[in-house]
Design a protein around this motif. Structure first.
Motif, mmCIF file in Angstrom:
data_model
loop_
_atom_site.group_PDB
_atom_site.id
_atom_site.type_symbol
_atom_site.label_atom_id
_atom_site.label_comp_id
_atom_site.label_asym_id
_atom_site.label_seq_id
_atom_site.Cartn_x
_atom_site.Cartn_y
_atom_site.Cartn_z
ATOM 1 N N GLY A 127 123.102 70.125 -16.458
ATOM 2 C CA GLY A 127 122.526 68.781 -16.482
ATOM 3 C C GLY A 127 122.709 68.146 -17.849
ATOM 4 O O GLY A 127 123.173 68.800 -18.797
ATOM 5 N N ASN A 128 122.349 66.875 -17.959
ATOM 6 C CA ASN A 128 122.513 66.145 -19.216
ATOM 7 C C ASN A 128 121.563 66.661 -20.285
ATOM 8 O O ASN A 128 120.419 67.012 -20.002
ATOM 9 N N GLU A 135 118.996 64.999 -12.218
ATOM 10 C CA GLU A 135 118.954 66.300 -11.543
ATOM 11 C C GLU A 135 119.405 67.404 -12.495
ATOM 12 O O GLU A 135 120.391 67.253 -13.221
ATOM 13 N N TYR A 136 118.670 68.502 -12.474
ATOM 14 C CA TYR A 136 119.039 69.707 -13.210
ATOM 15 C C TYR A 136 119.104 70.863 -12.217
ATOM 16 O O TYR A 136 118.271 70.960 -11.310
ATOM 17 N N THR A 137 120.106 71.737 -12.384
ATOM 18 C CA THR A 137 120.313 72.816 -11.430
ATOM 19 C C THR A 137 120.534 74.140 -12.154
ATOM 20 O O THR A 137 120.957 74.166 -13.311
ATOM 21 N N VAL A 138 120.252 75.230 -11.439
ATOM 22 C CA VAL A 138 120.587 76.571 -11.914
ATOM 23 C C VAL A 138 121.080 77.358 -10.708
ATOM 24 O O VAL A 138 120.539 77.243 -9.609
ATOM 25 N N THR A 140 110.110 74.074 -7.508
ATOM 26 C CA THR A 140 110.374 75.390 -6.928
ATOM 27 C C THR A 140 111.756 75.482 -6.290
ATOM 28 O O THR A 140 112.034 76.433 -5.566
ATOM 29 N N LEU A 141 112.629 74.521 -6.567
ATOM 30 C CA LEU A 141 113.955 74.496 -5.956
ATOM 31 C C LEU A 141 115.022 74.845 -6.993
ATOM 32 O O LEU A 141 114.813 74.681 -8.196
ATOM 33 N N PRO A 142 116.193 75.311 -6.550
ATOM 34 C CA PRO A 142 117.273 75.569 -7.513
ATOM 35 C C PRO A 142 117.818 74.290 -8.145
ATOM 36 O O PRO A 142 118.339 74.323 -9.260
ATOM 37 N N VAL A 157 113.425 77.251 -16.736
ATOM 38 C CA VAL A 157 113.266 77.729 -15.362
ATOM 39 C C VAL A 157 113.185 79.255 -15.386
ATOM 40 O O VAL A 157 113.953 79.919 -16.088
ATOM 41 N N VAL A 158 112.223 79.796 -14.644
ATOM 42 C CA VAL A 158 112.084 81.238 -14.468
ATOM 43 C C VAL A 158 112.554 81.579 -13.059
ATOM 44 O O VAL A 158 111.983 81.094 -12.077
ATOM 45 N N VAL A 159 113.612 82.393 -12.961
ATOM 46 C CA VAL A 159 114.184 82.794 -11.682
ATOM 47 C C VAL A 159 113.743 84.228 -11.395
ATOM 48 O O VAL A 159 113.923 85.116 -12.237
#
Length: 246
Positions: free
Chosen positions: A124-125, A135-138, A164-166, A185-187
């Motif tokens: 993400g930026n 939007e940010y993703t992992v 709670t989403l990826p 983010v904690v996965v």
């Protein structure tokens, strides 16, 4: 119990094909489930059946050291993989039984991988304008039942639509100056240790940012003799044109 046989004779390309099948016989689907599974994780395998009465299953894996089943006699079972030192090939085998039909065997080849939960970096930026949404993703793979918990430090930096989403939608707070914060983010997953990923992001004011006045801008004097700062922060210049307050 007597089974009713339904037989047929078909002529194909000059050959007589004679076949029989039991009426209302057992029909079993292919095994459904993941074919790549990480070590020390679990996944679900299942078969769908029809036409059988009192259906039962017997699940097995070859080699037997590859893992174990939580419910080895149901049409759906959870399979737990063991620790491996390298990727190994295994075969899932299910034998399906019914009162009105002989056993039906289905198999599925799988690969058990050496590593568990794999988590990439946040995408993400690195900057976002105030009051806007990005939007940010992992990306995370290698385990079953993966969960996500997004947060920002400090928490006043903004909000998530669903943390709670990826892939999350993040809305930045209002600011009057550039404000850096940490996006995190904690996965986690049932059979792996949690993995934390973070990214530094800066919130930018949207529009003209007020600046500190230049005390020499528009100065109505050619010489400055003295400078003083008052208690309220105003700056006083003693010039050949008199006292000028800023």
């Amino acid at each position: 119990m007597r089974l009713k046989l339904v037989c047929s004779v078909v002529l194909i390309a000059g050959l007589i094909i004679f076949s029989c099948k039991s009426g209302g016989g057992l029909i079993v689907s292919i095994i459904k489930g993941d074919t790549f599974i990480a070590e020390n994780t679990s996944t679900v395998f299942l078969v769908e059946t029809s036409g059988g009465t009192h259906v039962s299953c017997q699940w097995a894996v070859e080699p037997s050291t590859a893992g174990r089943f939580s419910n080895p006699n149901g049409t759906q079972t959870e399979f737990y993989t063991e620790t491996v030192t390298e990727n190994i090939q295994a075969t899932i085998i299910v034998t399906v039984l019914a009162d009105n039909s002989g056993p039906v065997i289905r198999t599925l080849d799988i690969t058990i991988t050496e590593h568990g939960l794999q988590v990439g970096e946040i995408q993400g930026n690195s900057s976002i304008y105030e009051n806007t949404t990005l939007e940010y993703t992992v990306n995370a793979t290698g385990d079953h039942g993966i969960t996500y918990d997004w947060s920002v430090i400090p928490s006043q930096a903004g909000t998530f639509e669903d943390n709670t989403l990826p892939a999350v939608e993040f809305t930045a707070a209002s600011v009057s100056f550039n404000w850096p914060f940490s996006l995190q983010v904690v996965v986690d997953s049932p059979y792996s240790d949690p993995v934390t990923r973070s990214m530094e992001v800066t919130i930018l004011p949207d529009g003209i940012v007020p600046s500190i006045p230049d005390p020499f801008s528009g100065m109505q004097a050619s010489s400055i003799f003295d400078i003083a700062i008052e208690g309220d922060g105003d700056v006083v210049f003693a010039t050949n044109a008199g006292l000028l307050l800023y």
